[in-house]
Scaffold this motif. Structure first.
Motif, short mmCIF file in Angstrom:
data_model
loop_
_atom_site.label_atom_id
_atom_site.label_comp_id
_atom_site.label_asym_id
_atom_site.label_seq_id
_atom_site.Cartn_x
_atom_site.Cartn_y
_atom_site.Cartn_z
N ALA A 188 -9.98 5.95 3.61
CA ALA A 188 -9.77 4.88 2.63
C ALA A 188 -11.09 4.39 2.05
CB ALA A 188 -9.02 3.72 3.28
N ARG A 295 -4.20 0.10 2.46
CA ARG A 295 -5.52 0.72 2.34
C ARG A 295 -5.29 2.23 2.27
NH1 ARG A 295 -6.79 -3.45 0.95
NH2 ARG A 295 -8.39 -4.89 1.68
N LEU A 304 -7.16 2.15 -3.99
CA LEU A 304 -7.09 1.67 -2.61
C LEU A 304 -5.76 0.98 -2.29
CD1 LEU A 304 -8.67 1.42 0.02
CD2 LEU A 304 -9.56 -0.77 -0.80
N SER A 305 -5.20 0.25 -3.23
CA SER A 305 -3.99 -0.52 -2.95
C SER A 305 -2.72 0.17 -3.42
CB SER A 305 -4.09 -1.90 -3.60
OG SER A 305 -4.22 -1.79 -5.01
#
Length: 351
Positions: A188, A295, A304-305
């Protein structure tokens, strides 16, 4: 054996049904997720995301209402007063900051009704009047579930883990999980060095499992899943670059999540399973992570989200005494297939 459940080209493990029983039905259409309040009836979910914490809070509020209802039936005024205080506390604990868009507006509307219910309940002078008001609040809570698209959970009887193992062995599975979580955390962060270190540590933990402590079907179940974990960890170990490491994560996750489930491991602090519908060229993929905030290890810092948290993992389920058929029937890949997949990996970004 339990059947293979599919979601588009991806796999949907039986334990995910816990999420589907408490959240809107999810399906995949044209590569995009949509939510359905009931089969065949699509809901408008624009700006409406159900946080697991919100569901927990509303469920706790319903439980407090049930406690009050039972207390009123018993008729003890001191217990009733304590239950009313608990109900008010649960209501005040619902965090509106977790709600966005339409969900926030819907909650605001029904929160006013629930607040009025509380005021009347606190002022009720007779048990008959109180019982009527408590029933009315139950109806409003049912409307909250309906309007927010939260399915009522289907209660399943608690059963022991499908395979019993000594505590020492289960503790080592928990340590293995921690090493795996370092892999997803590093991916991540787009940190290939940390990811490789975590892969090595996970392999070491896997090799050090005290297999001599288990036997029979339990040993067979462990060997089956640990062999799969070893294959995919070695594929990550040999991968050329971080994107090719990511190709093995979904299958590794399957094997570990299955192991946690059938051995009845409930990590503390909890581990969450999350899903990204766009991972692996739009096939969709899962991963396990610490914490309930997404993550994404498949896209790292660029997205990332992207994705959603499905559930907490490691909860025992009723079953047949056999391993879930999640990585069989054509889903398991041999070493040649893994190499082929790695050689033909494309850019892991959203189209």
């Amino acid at each position: 054996p339990r059947p293979v459940l599919r979601w588009g080209a991806g796999r949907l493990k039986p334990a995910v049904l816990l999420h589907l029983n408490s959240c809107p039905f999810l399906s995949k259409d044209g590569g995009k997720l949509r939510a359905m309040t009931s089969p065949g009836k699509e809901a408008d979910m624009s700006g409406m995301q159900l946080d697991l914490r919100t569901i927990d809070q509303i469920t706790a509020l319903e439980a407090a209402q049930t406690v009050l209802s039972e207390s009123v039936t018993a008729g003890d005024r001191a217990v009733i007063q304590e239950a009313i205080e608990g109900l008010e506390s649960s209501f005040n604990s619902v965090d509106m900051a977790l709600m966005k868009g339409h969900m926030h507006m819907t909650w605001m509307e029904y929160a006013m009704r629930l607040r009025n219910d509380l005021v009347e309940i606190k002022g009720a002078q007779s048990n008959d009047k109180l019982a009527s008001l408590v029933d009315g609040m139950a109806q409003n809570l049912a409307l909250v579930r309906e309007k927010l698209g939260i399915k009522m959970p289907v209660e399943e009887p608690f059963t022991a883990p499908q395979y019993q193992a000594p505590e020492t062995f289960n503790d080592q599975i928990a340590e293995l999980s921690e090493a795996y979580l370092d892999i997803t955390s590093a991916l991540a962060k787009d940190d290939v060095t940390a990811a490789r270190t975590a892969v090595e540590r996970t392999l070491t933990s896997l090799e050090q499992m005290p297999v001599q402590l288990i036997e029979g079907e339990t040993e067979n179940a462990w060997v089956e899943q640990s062999t799969l974990m070893g294959e995919w960890l070695k594929a990550m170990q040999d991968a050329d670059g971080i994107d090719k490491m990511r190709l093995s994560l979904d299958s590794l996750t399957d094997a570990l999540a299955n192991t946690l489930e059938v051995f009845g491991i409930s990590p503390d602090p909890p581990i969450y399973e999350a899903h990204c519908p766009m991972a692996l060229d739009g096939k969709g993929a899962e991963w396990l992570q610490r914490g309930s905030e997404v993550r994404n290890p498949y896209f790292g810092q660029s997205m990332l989200s992207c994705g959603e948290v499905l559930r907490k993992v490691g909860v025992p389920h009723a079953g047949t005494g056999k391993m879930p058929d999640m990585v069989h029937g054509g889903e398991k890949k041999d070493s040649a297939a893994m190499t082929h997949a790695g050689e033909h990996a494309g850019d892991m970004s959203h189209e």
